[in-house]
Scaffold this motif. Structure first.
Motif, PDB file in Angstrom:
ATOM      1  N   ARG A   1       0.872  -1.168   0.000  1.00 46.35           N
ATOM      2  CA  ARG A   1       0.000   0.000   0.000  1.00 46.35           C
ATOM      3  C   ARG A   1       0.916   1.226   0.000  1.00 46.35           C
ATOM      4  NH1 ARG A   1      -5.591   1.225   2.332  1.00 46.35           N
ATOM      5  NH2 ARG A   1      -5.659   3.513   2.344  1.00 46.35           N
TER       6      ARG A   1
ATOM      7  N   PRO B   1       2.351   5.116  -0.153  1.00 47.99           N
ATOM      8  CA  PRO B   1       1.948   6.295   0.616  1.00 47.99           C
ATOM      9  C   PRO B   1       1.333   7.405  -0.233  1.00 47.99           C
ATOM     10  CG  PRO B   1       4.323   6.267   0.305  1.00 47.99           C
ATOM     11  CD  PRO B   1       3.810   4.958  -0.220  1.00 47.99           C
TER      12      PRO B   1
ATOM     13  N   LYS C   1       0.523  10.371  -4.805  1.00 48.22           N
ATOM     14  CA  LYS C   1       0.514   8.944  -4.459  1.00 48.22           C
ATOM     15  C   LYS C   1       1.725   8.314  -5.121  1.00 48.22           C
ATOM     16  CE  LYS C   1      -2.203   4.758  -3.937  1.00 48.22           C
ATOM     17  NZ  LYS C   1      -1.696   4.586  -2.559  1.00 48.22           N
TER      18      LYS C   1
ATOM     19  N   GLU D   1      -7.401   3.622  -2.188  1.00 52.83           N
ATOM     20  CA  GLU D   1      -6.314   3.997  -1.283  1.00 52.83           C
ATOM     21  C   GLU D   1      -6.101   5.508  -1.262  1.00 52.83           C
ATOM     22  OE1 GLU D   1      -3.642  -0.091  -1.969  1.00 52.83           O
ATOM     23  OE2 GLU D   1      -2.802   1.885  -2.409  1.00 52.83           O
TER      24      GLU D   1
ATOM     25  N   GLU E   1      -8.955   7.146   0.700  1.00 50.19           N
ATOM     26  CA  GLU E   1      -8.905   6.774   2.116  1.00 50.19           C
ATOM     27  C   GLU E   1      -7.828   7.576   2.846  1.00 50.19           C
ATOM     28  OE1 GLU E   1     -10.502   2.123   2.166  1.00 50.19           O
ATOM     29  OE2 GLU E   1      -8.345   2.539   2.133  1.00 50.19           O
ATOM     30  N   ASP E   2      -6.699   7.828   2.161  1.00 48.18           N
ATOM     31  CA  ASP E   2      -5.580   8.525   2.780  1.00 48.18           C
ATOM     32  C   ASP E   2      -5.680  10.046   2.661  1.00 48.18           C
ATOM     33  OD1 ASP E   2      -4.590   6.060   3.434  1.00 48.18           O
ATOM     34  OD2 ASP E   2      -3.046   6.024   1.870  1.00 48.18           O
TER      35      ASP E   2
END
Length: 400
Positions: free
Chosen positions: A21, A23, A41, A162, A165-166
């Motif tokens: 996953r 960062p 990302k 992802e 979500e981040d």
């Protein structure tokens, strides 16, 4: 033919623990540079160096036992190849990859290092695909498209989950478009999670296949590009059908924009980025007024760039910013001439990198010489300062 948000969530569960996953980080430097509020990302941090791992692994895990035994074949300029080779090796699935001539050595070597059989065939992705399908028919392999496959699209959509979500505060995503698998998956996921988010695509000016298909025109795609990862002559039918209504706008950017994006990723973000991976930043640099003040997420799709090409790009950016400049001076061919010019340049803090004497050019006097002096400067103003000082000393600058 459909890929739903549920399919992407299922892919996320399926590949969990087998793919990193990556960062998502806010970039103050890129925000200051572009005027947008920028998050990145870092999919260049995947083990194989690109986002392709999610889709490749998801598709391999969907194979039947009999298909796994037969093995898979694919055409790829490199990133899909490495991802398929790596995860195929992990799962015991034989992998054959057809790559076009001119594929960067870093990607060829990376693919072979994971145990795949590599075939170099064709001048472009289209020719490589034709060869891959010929091998499929001859050997009974399962053909795995780099983008025109529902399992691939679902796997790539995990990137979108992802990302949001981040960084749930994002107002827009910018995603490079080659065959369309990544932007299709990301658009489905992003719009499901945050319906008002904007999804923008970015294409290389020499390969605007998605833009052409949207306009109902045949794509005009030709030539070399530093963004070879998205140099696709025809966007995939499946991703186009899935993504077209979800993409707000597609930006087309030039080679210089990709080069600047790669350079700024290295110098400002301290991260290695391949040409296609710089697409999001290239769009921000090309169209700053479109994104000023927006909270924007850019997908750094990969970092698989040859060291030589990276060096070329960084040096070209220095030339573009006039931090690397050639002063062409016509002077007498006599002892001490070069030393005197060097004293002027060095006295102002210029760093001489290279010197070339030309005594044979017919527009140079027989008792004269043309000196090409390559100098590293602080910036454009410093370059002008050195040029003016040389002129003040009586040297005839033919080019600055």
């Amino acid at each position: 033919m459909t890929v739903t948000f549920s399919d992407i969530q299922a892919a996320q569960t399926r590949i969990a623990g087998q793919v990193d996953r990556t960062p998502v980080r806010h970039s103050r430097r890129l925000s200051e540079l572009t005027g947008a509020d920028v998050w990145v990302k870092y999919d260049n941090l995947h083990f194989t160096g690109s986002f392709k791992e999610r889709g490749a692994l998801n598709r391999l895990l969907l194979l039947t036992p009999e298909e796994r035994k037969r093995g898979v074949v694919a055409a790829s300029a490199g990133n899909h190849a490495q991802a398929l080779a790596y995860h195929g090796g992990r799962l015991g699935v034989p992998v054959t990859i057809v790559m076009p001539e001119g594929t960067p050595f870093a990607k060829i070597n990376g693919t072979r290092s994971h145990g795949a059989t590599v075939v170099i065939h064709g001048l472009d992705f289209t020719a490589s695909t034709e060869e891959a399908k010929r091998l499929q028919a001859e050997h009974g392999y399962v053909f795995v498209s780099a983008f025109d496959d529902e399992g691939i699209v679902a796997g790539q959509g995990v990137c979108g989950i992802e990302f949001l979500e981040d960084a749930p505060e994002l107002e827009a995503l910018i995603v490079p478009i080659g065959g369309g698998g990544l932007i299709a998956g990301c658009a489905i996921a992003a719009k499901a999670m945050k319906p008002d988010i904007k999804v923008f695509g970015v294409e290389a000016a020499r390969y605007p296949s998605f833009t052409a298909k949207r306009a109902g025109e045949p794509p005009i795609c030709t030539g070399q590009t530093i963004a070879e990862g998205i140099a696709i002559k025809a966007v995939g039918d499946i991703p186009f059908a899935l993504a077209n209504d979800l993409i707000d706008e597609v930006f087309v950017v030039d080679e210089a924009d990709f080069e600047r994006g790669v350079s700024f990723m290295v110098t400002l973000e301290k991260t290695v980025c391949e040409g296609a991976g710089a697409g999001g930043l290239a769009a921000l640099l090309r169209y700053p007024e479109r994104f000023r003040g927006m909270k924007v997420g850019i997908e750094l799709t990969g970092g698989n760039i040859d060291a030589r090409m990276l060096a070329v790009v960084l040096n070209r950016e220095m030339v573009r910013e006039r931090r690397l400049i050639v002063y062409r001076i016509l002077g007498d061919d006599r002892p001490g001439m070069l030393s005197a010019m060097a004293a002027v340049i060095g006295g102002l803090g210029g760093n001489i990198i290279d010197v070339v004497h030309n005594r044979l050019a017919l527009d140079v006097p027989a008792k004269g010489a043309e000196f090409d002096i390559m100098v590293e400067t602080r910036d454009s103003a410093h370059a002008d300062e050195i040029g003016d000082a040389l002129k003040d000393k009586g040297y005839a600058l033919r080019m600055g």
